[in-house]
Design an enzyme around this catalytic site. Structure first.
Site, PDB file in Angstrom:
ATOM      1  N   HIS A 172       1.153  -1.586   0.533  1.00 53.35           N
ATOM      2  CA  HIS A 172      -0.286   0.221  -0.219  1.00 53.35           C
ATOM      3  C   HIS A 172       1.138   0.920   0.095  1.00 53.35           C
ATOM      4  O   HIS A 172       1.717   1.287   0.290  1.00 53.35           O
ATOM      5  CB  HIS A 172      -0.406  -0.333   1.710  1.00 53.35           C
ATOM      6  N   ASN A 173       0.697   2.088  -1.015  1.00 56.06           N
ATOM      7  CA  ASN A 173       1.133   3.872  -0.829  1.00 56.06           C
ATOM      8  C   ASN A 173       2.828   3.494  -0.790  1.00 56.06           C
ATOM      9  O   ASN A 173       3.861   3.597  -0.086  1.00 56.06           O
ATOM     10  CB  ASN A 173       0.889   4.257   0.220  1.00 56.06           C
ATOM     11  N   GLU A 202       1.169   0.034  -5.501  1.00 52.99           N
ATOM     12  CA  GLU A 202       0.608   0.873  -5.616  1.00 52.99           C
ATOM     13  C   GLU A 202       1.540   2.301  -6.486  1.00 52.99           C
ATOM     14  O   GLU A 202       2.289   2.498  -5.273  1.00 52.99           O
ATOM     15  CB  GLU A 202      -0.277   1.391  -4.174  1.00 52.99           C
ATOM     16  N   ASP A 204       0.537   6.299  -6.357  1.00 56.11           N
ATOM     17  CA  ASP A 204      -0.715   7.793  -6.601  1.00 56.11           C
ATOM     18  C   ASP A 204      -0.417   8.781  -7.199  1.00 56.11           C
ATOM     19  O   ASP A 204       0.926   9.679  -7.534  1.00 56.11           O
ATOM     20  CB  ASP A 204      -0.389   8.583  -4.604  1.00 56.11           C
ATOM     21  N   HIS A 217       1.838  12.001  -1.952  1.00 56.23           N
ATOM     22  CA  HIS A 217       0.403  11.126  -1.228  1.00 56.23           C
ATOM     23  C   HIS A 217      -0.114  12.721  -1.451  1.00 56.23           C
ATOM     24  O   HIS A 217      -0.212  13.256  -0.562  1.00 56.23           O
ATOM     25  CB  HIS A 217       0.874  10.866  -0.002  1.00 56.23           C
ATOM     26  N   GLU A 251      -3.853   5.141  -8.104  1.00 55.33           N
ATOM     27  CA  GLU A 251      -4.782   6.620  -7.966  1.00 55.33           C
ATOM     28  C   GLU A 251      -4.583   7.100  -8.388  1.00 55.33           C
ATOM     29  O   GLU A 251      -4.037   7.971  -8.657  1.00 55.33           O
ATOM     30  CB  GLU A 251      -4.738   5.865  -6.248  1.00 55.33           C
TER      31      GLU A 251
END
Length: 638
Positions: A172-173, A202, A204, A217, A251
């Site tokens: 994640h992230n 992931e 973003d 983020h 994302e």
């Protein structure tokens, strides 16, 4: 005696010019390929030189140090029990040891001979097909005697099942290497996750200057990295630790114009690795392809306009610059829109975010609902991993295609697992489901992945940058199947008609009685409180699995001994669903009655346990193997 002669021959060169100091002692042990912890060695060295003045040692002193470090009494006991004369283990006796103590029923003379050839350091002994205590020690300390089954160190599972039949190592992230608010975004996040065998990353993405999309983020102070650099790093490391497909979960917060740049980047940098059309050309929409069929391919997980068939028709035309608005049903309030974007963002309409009505009314232009637009160029790169908003299990059963995946935030997923486990499992037998940490975990803390593996979720995404039990479970689970990042789910989580649930295992239980005799530890890391090489170690043994299998037992505390603590305590566990169970050995130093300090741990799947006398490697808080530290135990189950 061969052993003495062998030893003197080995070391005499180093003593040619006289006695040696601590530095020379370390060099010599390294040359002999003996793992040692410096604190422990210094302590033994000091005890040796205290017997006479000066800080150098003779050959006899070195031999005493070597024996104190290497000749473990618990190994000697086993060796003497099978040795014919206390000095030698003939191949026949070694075979007996393998069959009787290690439960290696398939072992034969060849097995014994191979072990002798591989581990016996003394030529004359080896030529006679025998093993000395020196060889036996090397064998007992080897990977072959590790608690982790060697067969599971390579890919051994069926890799031809549909993708949704596997647990998939997911991060994640991935771009964060510290916390979610201020921490640096860093390419190292991607490199290290890929080197660990992670198969779902992931990214973003946000609009950057000069039409160059950036990764960070959103709405926080984390630093920004160019999307292009991230894809270059991924291209370089994608298949270093695993040949199986890599999923890039985008994302996406970019404008259609920069989405086109993203699509161009992915195509030009990844080239043939990028999967942009269904494999084999035809579209089998009833079943996902297998990891085997997608080897060395990178898959893009993102929203998609329309169906796969429409994309394929479009591919024939040139449609640069086109974007389409997603309809309401395609708009996904997935990770992008809710939990995972921090509430620093106030660009939603009030209805969109609970609790917003309490905040002061913002200027009107900000509260318009943003309609997501997606560039067709990017949309068409999505083949088997289309992000689809999760509505309900019922809705998915009626409308969802097998190539559509859902992402569900941990809080919602926990509620669903508690209230509708049966429907959840039925859902994960059909669709890839990704779980992600709730947005309030600002410090990048993690949740326990076990509860979501228990209901068959394939992509349980964790913050790889955050050490702790959760990440240790993740690392332990994916040691299995050669560390390739894909672990086949148990049959009862793949069968669409399954009635299994974690709280009611029913007929799916395959009870296992597991007995662990914790014998000793060796060269454990000394306590942070100790000025020398001491600690007061104790061991916790924990089982993670379905609720009724969860268990935790702890050993007694051995006072002031980290070099060679002995426990000789037996622990028994009854495990209903071994196929989902993980076992964790955690060594702590008792600092005070209320406070323990972590020294090292090792976690592995219960089904990967070896039987017999086994060494248990230890891993530091940061996930680094402690080269010289280990536990020694006898494992038995039926």
């Amino acid at each position: 005696m061969d052993e003495n002669r062998w030893f003197w021959n080995l070391i005499q060169n180093d003593f040619k010019t006289g006695n040696i100091d601590l530095e020379g002692c370390m060099r010599l042990l390294e040359k002999m390929q003996i793992n040692f912890d410096e604190d422990h060695l210094k302590h033994i060295f000091k005890k040796t030189i205290d017997k006479h003045s000066g800080d150098i040692i003779s050959m006899d002193d070195f031999k005493a140090i070597y024996r104190a470090l290497v000749h473990r009494p618990e190994f000697e006991e086993l060796f003497k029990a099978y040795s014919t004369d206390g000095n030698i283990l003939p191949d026949g006796q070694l075979l007996k040891f393998l069959a009787k103590e290690q439960f290696q029923t398939e072992a034969n003379e060849t097995t014994a001979l191979e072990i002798i050839m591989k581990y016996e350091p003394i030529d004359e002994v080896r030529k006679k097909r025998q093993m000395s205590f020196e060889g036996f020690i090397r064998y007992m300390n080897s990977d072959e005697c590790s608690i982790f089954k060697s067969q599971h160190k390579s890919v051994y599972q069926d890799m031809t099942r549909p993708l949704c039949d596997y647990f998939i190592s997911s991060s994640h992230n991935t771009y964060l290497i510290a916390d979610q608010l201020m921490g640096p975004s860093h390419l190292w996040g991607y490199t290290s996750a890929l080197l660990k065998g992670c198969r779902c990353l992931e990214i973003d993405c946000w609009d950057g200057n000069n039409n160059e999309p950036i990764v960070y983020h959103g709405h926080t102070l984390t630093s920004k990295i160019p999307f292009r650099s991230v894809i270059r790093v991924i291209d370089k490391y994608a298949f270093m630790s695993s040949a199986y497909p890599l999923v890039l979960s985008l994302e996406n917060h970019c404008s259609p114009k920069q989405q086109e740049v993203m699509a161009e980047c992915l195509k030009s940098i990844l080239g043939d690795k990028l999967l942009s059309t269904p494999i084999g050309g035809e579209v089998d929409m009833t079943r996902l392809p297998s990891p085997e069929a997608l080897k060395f391919k990178v898959l893009i997980k993102n929203k998609k306009v329309g169906t796969l068939e429409q994309s394929l028709l479009r591919m024939e035309d040139d449609y640069g610059g086109q974007a389409e608005e997603l309809s309401d049903s395609e708009l996904q309030s997935d990770d992008e829109d809710t939990d995972d974007t921090l509430p620093l963002q106030r660009t939603r309409s009030p209805a969109k975010r609970k609790g917003d009505h309490r905040s002061s009314p913002l200027p009107q232009k900000k509260t318009k609902v943003k309609r997501a637009k997606i560039a067709l160029a990017l949309s068409d790169l999505v083949v088997y991993t289309k992000s689809q908003k999760f509505v309900s299990f019922e809705h998915s059963l009626q409308h969802q295609q097998c190539y559509e995946n859902n992402s569900i935030g941990e809080s919602q997923a926990r509620k669903l697992a508690r209230l509708s486990a049966k429907e959840f499992i039925s859902h994960t037998t059909r669709f890839i489901t990704r779980i992600y940490p709730k947005g309030t975990r600002m410090s990048s803390s993690n949740y326990n992945p076990q509860e979501f593996w228990n209901v068959g979720c394939q992509m349980v995404a964790l913050n790889f940058q955050t050490p702790g039990t959760q990440m240790e479970l993740q690392d332990g689970k994916f040691l299995d199947n050669g560390g390739c990042g894909y672990v086949l789910k148990p049959e009862f989580l793949r069968d669409r008609n399954t009635t299994f649930t974690p709280r009611n295992v029913g007929a799916y239980s395959k009870p296992m009685s597991l007995s662990i005799r914790l014998i000793s530890g060796h060269q454990l890391p000394p306590s942070a409180m100790s000025k020398t090489n001491k600690a007061d170690p104790m061991v916790h043994i924990e089982i993670y699995g379905v609720p009724e299998d969860q268990a935790r037992k702890k050993s007694s505390v051995v006072k002031s001994n980290a070099l060679c603590p002995k426990w000789n305590e037996t622990f028994s566990f009854h495990i209903q669903v071994p196929e989902l169970a993980m076992i964790r050995f955690c060594v702590e130093d008792e600092v005070s009655l209320v406070n323990n300090e972590f020294l090292g741990q090792y976690t592995l799947p219960v089904m990967s346990l070896n039987t017999g006398y086994r060494n248990i490697p230890l891993i530091s808080k940061d996930g680094i193997k402690l080269e010289s530290a280990s536990l020694f135990a006898h494992i038995w189950y039926y």
